[in-house]
Scaffold this motif. Structure first.
Motif, PDB file in Angstrom:
ATOM      1  N   TRP A  20      -1.609   9.254  -9.582  1.00 36.90           N
ATOM      2  CA  TRP A  20      -1.098   8.096 -10.353  1.00 36.90           C
ATOM      3  C   TRP A  20      -1.742   6.790  -9.624  1.00 36.90           C
ATOM      4  CZ3 TRP A  20       1.378   9.701 -14.726  1.00 36.90           C
ATOM      5  CH2 TRP A  20       2.124  10.744 -14.686  1.00 36.90           C
ATOM      6  N   PHE A  21      -1.892   5.635 -10.423  1.00 40.32           N
ATOM      7  CA  PHE A  21      -2.195   4.479  -9.889  1.00 40.32           C
ATOM      8  C   PHE A  21      -1.414   3.443 -10.700  1.00 40.32           C
ATOM      9  CE2 PHE A  21      -5.360   4.851 -13.292  1.00 40.32           C
ATOM     10  CZ  PHE A  21      -5.691   3.591 -14.033  1.00 40.32           C
ATOM     11  N   VAL A  22      -1.105   2.270 -10.182  1.00 39.21           N
ATOM     12  CA  VAL A  22      -0.349   1.446 -10.773  1.00 39.21           C
ATOM     13  C   VAL A  22      -1.033   0.012 -11.008  1.00 39.21           C
ATOM     14  CG1 VAL A  22       1.823  -0.145 -10.409  1.00 39.21           C
ATOM     15  CG2 VAL A  22       1.936   2.376  -9.478  1.00 39.21           C
ATOM     16  N   VAL A  23      -0.990  -0.473 -12.286  1.00 39.09           N
ATOM     17  CA  VAL A  23      -1.511  -1.925 -12.544  1.00 39.09           C
ATOM     18  C   VAL A  23      -0.369  -2.503 -13.267  1.00 39.09           C
ATOM     19  CG1 VAL A  23      -3.094  -2.798 -14.149  1.00 39.09           C
ATOM     20  CG2 VAL A  23      -3.609  -0.814 -12.906  1.00 39.09           C
ATOM     21  N   LYS A  24       0.052  -3.692 -12.569  1.00 41.95           N
ATOM     22  CA  LYS A  24       1.080  -4.622 -12.965  1.00 41.95           C
ATOM     23  C   LYS A  24       2.186  -4.007 -13.314  1.00 41.95           C
ATOM     24  CE  LYS A  24      -2.231  -7.673 -15.336  1.00 41.95           C
ATOM     25  NZ  LYS A  24      -2.619  -8.354 -16.597  1.00 41.95           N
ATOM     26  N   ARG A  27       2.556   2.744 -14.211  1.00 47.30           N
ATOM     27  CA  ARG A  27       2.056   3.688 -13.638  1.00 47.30           C
ATOM     28  C   ARG A  27       0.897   4.341 -14.560  1.00 47.30           C
ATOM     29  NH1 ARG A  27       5.424   8.831 -11.469  1.00 47.30           N
ATOM     30  NH2 ARG A  27       5.598   9.144 -13.851  1.00 47.30           N
ATOM     31  N   TRP A  28      -0.213   4.857 -14.202  1.00 50.18           N
ATOM     32  CA  TRP A  28      -1.102   5.269 -15.055  1.00 50.18           C
ATOM     33  C   TRP A  28      -1.640   6.661 -14.412  1.00 50.18           C
ATOM     34  CZ3 TRP A  28      -2.143   3.431 -19.858  1.00 50.18           C
ATOM     35  CH2 TRP A  28      -1.699   2.070 -19.968  1.00 50.18           C
ATOM     36  N   ARG A  29      -1.991   7.681 -15.152  1.00 54.76           N
ATOM     37  CA  ARG A  29      -2.419   8.971 -14.579  1.00 54.76           C
ATOM     38  C   ARG A  29      -3.862   8.956 -14.204  1.00 54.76           C
ATOM     39  NH1 ARG A  29      -1.787  14.264 -18.153  1.00 54.76           N
ATOM     40  NH2 ARG A  29      -0.074  13.310 -18.597  1.00 54.76           N
ATOM     41  N   ARG A  30      -4.125   9.410 -13.246  1.00 59.10           N
ATOM     42  CA  ARG A  30      -5.544   9.165 -12.717  1.00 59.10           C
ATOM     43  C   ARG A  30      -6.341  10.404 -13.442  1.00 59.10           C
ATOM     44  NH1 ARG A  30      -6.798   6.262  -8.215  1.00 59.10           N
ATOM     45  NH2 ARG A  30      -4.970   5.696  -7.022  1.00 59.10           N
ATOM     46  N   THR A  31      -7.751  10.076 -13.362  1.00 56.55           N
ATOM     47  CA  THR A  31      -8.751  11.233 -13.831  1.00 56.55           C
ATOM     48  C   THR A  31      -8.496  12.552 -12.971  1.00 56.55           C
ATOM     49  OG1 THR A  31     -10.118   9.530 -14.709  1.00 56.55           O
ATOM     50  CG2 THR A  31     -10.907  11.630 -14.196  1.00 56.55           C
ATOM     51  N   ASP A  32      -8.660  13.393 -13.379  1.00 55.48           N
ATOM     52  CA  ASP A  32      -8.776  14.848 -12.853  1.00 55.48           C
ATOM     53  C   ASP A  32      -9.768  14.650 -11.839  1.00 55.48           C
ATOM     54  OD1 ASP A  32      -8.877  17.559 -11.753  1.00 55.48           O
ATOM     55  OD2 ASP A  32      -8.961  18.198 -13.837  1.00 55.48           O
TER      56      ASP A  32
END
Length: 111
Positions: A20-24, A27-32
Motif C-alpha cells: 500500500w501507499f498513502v496519499v492524503k 490508502r491505495w494498493r500498489r502495482t504488483d
C-alpha cells in the motif's frame, strides 16, 4: 526475506508498506511488483488514456464515453493488480496471466 522479530513480514511475504501507499490519508494498493516493466508501462499508458478520457467525456457531457473511459481505467487497474484480488495472495503466474489478459483486452479496444 527472513522473518523479523519486530513484527515485520513473514518469510516470502512483502512488507505491509510494499502492498500500500498513502496519499492524503487514503490508502491505495500498489502495482504488483512482480510484473515485467514493459507490461506495467503498457498498462499505465492505457490507465492514463482512460483517466484523461473520463475528464474529456465528462466535460462534453457524453455519458457513454465516460463509461467507456472508466472501463479502460478499470481494466488497466485490474491488470496492474491495483483492483480485484490482492496480488500478494495469488501465485505469480496467475498475476502475470491476469495482467497480460487485461492488456490484450485494452489493446483490442483500440482496434
Amino acid at each position: 526475506m527472513t522473518p523479523r522479530s519486530d513484527g515485520g513480514p513473514e518469510e516470502g511475504r512483502p512488507a505491509e508498506d510494499e502492498h500500500w501507499f498513502v496519499v492524503k490519508g487514503r490508502r491505495w494498493r500498489r502495482t504488483d511488483p512482480s510484473l515485467p516493466k514493459d507490461l506495467v508501462a503498457a498498462l499505465q499508458a492505457h490507465l492514463g488514456r482512460g483517466r484523461s478520457g473520463v475528464g474529456v467525456a465528462k466535460r462534453a457531457g457524453d455519458e457513454e464515453a465516460v463509461a467507456a473511459a472508466r472501463r479502460r481505467v478499470g481494466l488497466a487497474k485490474h491488470g496492474l493488480g491495483e483492483r480485484g484480488p490482492t496480488w500478494w495472495e495469488e501465485p505469480e503466474a496467475a498475476r502475470l496471466e491476469r495482467a497480460e489478459a487485461a492488456l490484450e483486452e485494452l489493446d483490442a479496444l483500440d482496434e
